[in-house]
Design a protein around this motif. Structure first.
Motif, PDB file in Angstrom:
ATOM      1  N   MET A 185       0.851  -1.201   0.000  1.00  0.00           N
ATOM      2  CA  MET A 185       0.000   0.000   0.000  1.00  0.00           C
ATOM      3  C   MET A 185       0.884   1.247   0.000  1.00  0.00           C
ATOM      4  O   MET A 185       1.865   1.309   0.724  1.00  0.00           O
ATOM      5  N   VAL A 186       0.496   2.197  -0.787  1.00  0.00           N
ATOM      6  CA  VAL A 186       1.288   3.424  -0.893  1.00  0.00           C
ATOM      7  C   VAL A 186       0.489   4.590  -0.342  1.00  0.00           C
ATOM      8  O   VAL A 186      -0.677   4.770  -0.666  1.00  0.00           O
ATOM      9  N   SER A 187       1.143   5.345   0.487  1.00  0.00           N
ATOM     10  CA  SER A 187       0.505   6.546   1.008  1.00  0.00           C
ATOM     11  C   SER A 187       0.734   7.662  -0.037  1.00  0.00           C
ATOM     12  O   SER A 187       1.873   7.930  -0.414  1.00  0.00           O
ATOM     13  N   VAL A 188      -0.336   8.252  -0.544  1.00  0.00           N
ATOM     14  CA  VAL A 188      -0.191   9.180  -1.673  1.00  0.00           C
ATOM     15  C   VAL A 188      -0.628  10.595  -1.310  1.00  0.00           C
ATOM     16  O   VAL A 188      -1.232  10.828  -0.254  1.00  0.00           O
ATOM     17  N   ASN A 189      -0.334  11.510  -2.213  1.00  0.00           N
ATOM     18  CA  ASN A 189      -0.864  12.880  -2.139  1.00  0.00           C
ATOM     19  C   ASN A 189      -2.362  12.755  -2.438  1.00  0.00           C
ATOM     20  O   ASN A 189      -2.764  12.555  -3.597  1.00  0.00           O
ATOM     21  N   THR A 190      -3.178  12.838  -1.403  1.00  0.00           N
ATOM     22  CA  THR A 190      -4.608  12.534  -1.574  1.00  0.00           C
ATOM     23  C   THR A 190      -5.330  13.568  -2.438  1.00  0.00           C
ATOM     24  O   THR A 190      -6.467  13.335  -2.842  1.00  0.00           O
ATOM     25  N   ASN A 191      -4.658  14.676  -2.719  1.00  0.00           N
ATOM     26  CA  ASN A 191      -5.287  15.640  -3.635  1.00  0.00           C
ATOM     27  C   ASN A 191      -5.542  15.010  -5.002  1.00  0.00           C
ATOM     28  O   ASN A 191      -6.497  15.361  -5.690  1.00  0.00           O
ATOM     29  N   PHE A 192      -4.659  14.078  -5.386  1.00  0.00           N
ATOM     30  CA  PHE A 192      -4.853  13.404  -6.674  1.00  0.00           C
ATOM     31  C   PHE A 192      -6.158  12.611  -6.682  1.00  0.00           C
ATOM     32  O   PHE A 192      -6.789  12.455  -7.726  1.00  0.00           O
ATOM     33  N   LEU A 193      -6.541  12.112  -5.511  1.00  0.00           N
ATOM     34  CA  LEU A 193      -7.757  11.296  -5.437  1.00  0.00           C
ATOM     35  C   LEU A 193      -9.015  12.143  -5.609  1.00  0.00           C
ATOM     36  O   LEU A 193     -10.097  11.620  -5.856  1.00  0.00           O
ATOM     37  N   LYS A 194      -8.852  13.450  -5.462  1.00  0.00           N
ATOM     38  CA  LYS A 194     -10.018  14.335  -5.633  1.00  0.00           C
ATOM     39  C   LYS A 194     -10.372  14.520  -7.106  1.00  0.00           C
ATOM     40  O   LYS A 194     -11.473  14.943  -7.445  1.00  0.00           O
ATOM     41  N   LEU A 195      -9.377  14.268  -7.980  1.00  0.00           N
ATOM     42  CA  LEU A 195      -9.603  14.497  -9.411  1.00  0.00           C
ATOM     43  C   LEU A 195     -10.401  13.357 -10.016  1.00  0.00           C
ATOM     44  O   LEU A 195     -10.334  12.224  -9.538  1.00  0.00           O
ATOM     45  N   GLY A 196     -11.131  13.642 -11.079  1.00  0.00           N
ATOM     46  CA  GLY A 196     -11.770  12.568 -11.839  1.00  0.00           C
ATOM     47  C   GLY A 196     -10.687  11.636 -12.367  1.00  0.00           C
ATOM     48  O   GLY A 196      -9.529  12.037 -12.492  1.00  0.00           O
ATOM     49  N   THR A 197     -11.045  10.413 -12.695  1.00  0.00           N
ATOM     50  CA  THR A 197     -10.036   9.431 -13.114  1.00  0.00           C
ATOM     51  C   THR A 197      -9.268   9.928 -14.333  1.00  0.00           C
ATOM     52  O   THR A 197      -8.053   9.797 -14.420  1.00  0.00           O
ATOM     53  N   ASN A 198      -9.970  10.500 -15.296  1.00  0.00           N
ATOM     54  CA  ASN A 198      -9.322  10.869 -16.548  1.00  0.00           C
ATOM     55  C   ASN A 198      -9.258  12.375 -16.751  1.00  0.00           C
ATOM     56  O   ASN A 198     -10.214  13.085 -16.450  1.00  0.00           O
ATOM     57  N   TYR A 199      -8.141  12.809 -17.322  1.00  0.00           N
ATOM     58  CA  TYR A 199      -8.018  14.170 -17.829  1.00  0.00           C
ATOM     59  C   TYR A 199      -9.018  14.298 -18.988  1.00  0.00           C
ATOM     60  O   TYR A 199      -9.287  13.321 -19.703  1.00  0.00           O
ATOM     61  N   LEU A 200      -9.568  15.493 -19.196  1.00  0.00           N
ATOM     62  CA  LEU A 200     -10.646  15.682 -20.177  1.00  0.00           C
ATOM     63  C   LEU A 200     -10.347  15.017 -21.523  1.00  0.00           C
ATOM     64  O   LEU A 200     -11.159  14.248 -22.046  1.00  0.00           O
ATOM     65  N   PHE A 201      -9.166  15.317 -22.093  1.00  0.00           N
ATOM     66  CA  PHE A 201      -8.908  14.829 -23.447  1.00  0.00           C
ATOM     67  C   PHE A 201      -8.639  13.319 -23.467  1.00  0.00           C
ATOM     68  O   PHE A 201      -8.818  12.671 -24.492  1.00  0.00           O
ATOM     69  N   THR A 202      -8.235  12.780 -22.324  1.00  0.00           N
ATOM     70  CA  THR A 202      -8.049  11.329 -22.229  1.00  0.00           C
ATOM     71  C   THR A 202      -9.425  10.657 -22.228  1.00  0.00           C
ATOM     72  O   THR A 202      -9.634   9.629 -22.886  1.00  0.00           O
ATOM     73  N   GLU A 203     -10.354  11.248 -21.501  1.00  0.00           N
ATOM     74  CA  GLU A 203     -11.715  10.720 -21.450  1.00  0.00           C
ATOM     75  C   GLU A 203     -12.331  10.697 -22.859  1.00  0.00           C
ATOM     76  O   GLU A 203     -12.936   9.702 -23.284  1.00  0.00           O
ATOM     77  N   ILE A 204     -12.130  11.789 -23.575  1.00  0.00           N
ATOM     78  CA  ILE A 204     -12.683  11.859 -24.935  1.00  0.00           C
ATOM     79  C   ILE A 204     -12.022  10.791 -25.815  1.00  0.00           C
ATOM     80  O   ILE A 204     -12.706  10.080 -26.560  1.00  0.00           O
TER      81      ILE A 204
END
Ligand code: MLT
Length: 404
Positions: free
Chosen positions: A1-20
């Motif tokens: 298990m990795v302790s991460v910068n939890t701010n990243f977890l606040k973001l949607g899984t994909n960046y907009l253009f990746t989602e598209i």
């Protein structure tokens, strides 16, 4: 298990253009016989202009000879390119010294990395809709707060809608940082000289820093639209500027940018410390410089031949933009932008939201757009089309739009 910068977890899984890209790939897989035309991400159709290709070939040959081979270069860029960028500013009547210019691997990286320098609790303001990198990079840094009803509660949003003519109003309480991008991504609208001067004035009076993204300045066609924020008196004290070779010279695959941090901008509480010293420190620590061959290619963009050849390419994209605008208007769409920018901001038909319009275009016409809401809550009810396709694909896209 990795302790991460939890701010990243606040973001949607994909960046907009990746989602598209995922949605388009899924459609393509299900319909392998259909030709999809992208008017989505702002990626150029190429090719590189001859002056750039020649410079690249020459630089590659240099790298293949012991006498002219180069290893690590200066993190902030080779003097030849910084001097060429400084000369480009001189053409605008603006003095920016080479030591205030930092060559990077693209405006996206530079603008995304710049928040490393900002106070953790700095309040940022963005226009809405907005290029998602400004917001997401600040979410990662923990400056955005909590996502509530489609917005981050510590970010100040400046709505740009047809009701206010796409001019952001000044925030009631001054933020520390204001992101401005003109010509605007995604709306394709501009700030004329007086309007930009008012923002510089606001920043000076309120002690704000303007992060000015000028990635699309090459597309300006009207005389009263500044190509650089430094055309405005006093901007040197309050603005950093990001310039890109991606759209100007087709470098989306090569990667090169120029970021200007004027020596007049000082660090609060440390009047002898220029902000540029911190950016230099950051770049020296985390970046080893844009490749020599790419910097030689970028230098060629500023040569007389390179400038003329790139201007011709940009004129071609603007031609696409004008054709798209005319075709959409003929069909009764309400359309903005496309005059000083490669982006066209289209109001979706009554009763169809941004993602609904995206699906409609993809399913009925095999065209890809970017849903306006992906750029922010005020983008709901709009879609962005780009003019970066080939003339042939743009013409075919226009034919398909007519069938809708
Ligand atoms: C866009 O489509 O907004 C741009 O191509 C994205 C970028 O430059 O990173």
């Amino acid at each position: 298990m990795v302790s991460v910068n939890t701010n990243f977890l606040k973001l949607g899984t994909n960046y907009l253009f990746t989602e598209i890209a995922h949605r388009v790939a899924a459609y393509g897989k299900a319909h392998p016989d259909q030709k999809i035309i992208s008017l989505g991400i702002g990626d150029v159709a190429g090719p590189l202009v001859p002056a750039v290709v020649e410079a690249l070939q020459k630089a590659c040959a240099e790298m293949g000879r012991r006498e002219t081979f180069r290893g690590y270069g200066p993190e902030q860029g080779y003097p030849f390119l910084r001097e060429a960028v400084s000369a480009e500013y001189k053409r605008l009547g603006v003095t920016i010294r080479p030591d205030e210019i930092f060559i990077g691997d693209g405006a996206k990286s530079d603008v995304g990395n710049f928040p490393d320098l900002l106070a953790p609790d700095a309040v940022i303001a963005v226009t809405d809709p907005v290029y998602p990198v400004y917001v997401d990079s600040n979410v990662m840094a923990g400056r955005a707060g909590t996502w509530v009803d489609g917005r981050w509660d510590r970010i100040v949003y400046l709505p740009c809608t047809r009701e206010n003519g796409f001019f952001p109003d000044f925030p009631a309480r001054a933020p520390s940082i204001i992101y401005l991008c003109y010509p605007n991504n995604p709306t394709g609208t501009v700030l004329h000289r007086d309007a930009l001067a008012a923002w510089v004035d606001y920043a000076r009076k309120n002690g704000c820093l303007i992060i000015y993204d000028a990635a699309y300045e090459a597309f300006i066609t009207e005389p009263d639209v500044p190509h650089s924020i430094y055309e405005i008196d006093g901007a040197r004290e309050v603005a950093v500027e990001f310039r890109s070779y991606s759209k100007t010279a087709g470098f989306t695959g090569l990667r090169c940018s120029a970021t200007v941090v004027p020596s007049d901008i000082r660090v609060a509480g440390h009047p002898d410390m220029p902000l540029s010293a911190l950016w230099k420190r950051r770049q020296c620590t985390k970046y080893n410089g844009c490749p020599y061959v790419v910097q030689r290619a970028a230098e060629a963009v500023h040569s007389p031949e390179g400038r003329a050849q790139c201007a011709e390419v940009v004129a071609g994209y603007l031609g696409n933009a004008h054709s798209l605008v005319a075709a959409l208007q003929k069909q009764g769409f309400q359309v903005f932008g496309g005059i000083n920018a490669p982006y066209i901001w289209v109001r979706t038909p009554e009763g169809i939201d941004s993602w609904g319009f995206f699906e409609l275009l993809l399913n009925k016409a095999q065209l890809v757009c970017t849903p306006g809401v992906g750029f922010g809550a005020s983008g709901e009810g709009y879609a962005r089309l780009t003019a970066f396709g080939s003339p042939e694909n743009t013409a075919e896209a226009i034919e398909r739009l007519a069938t809708l």
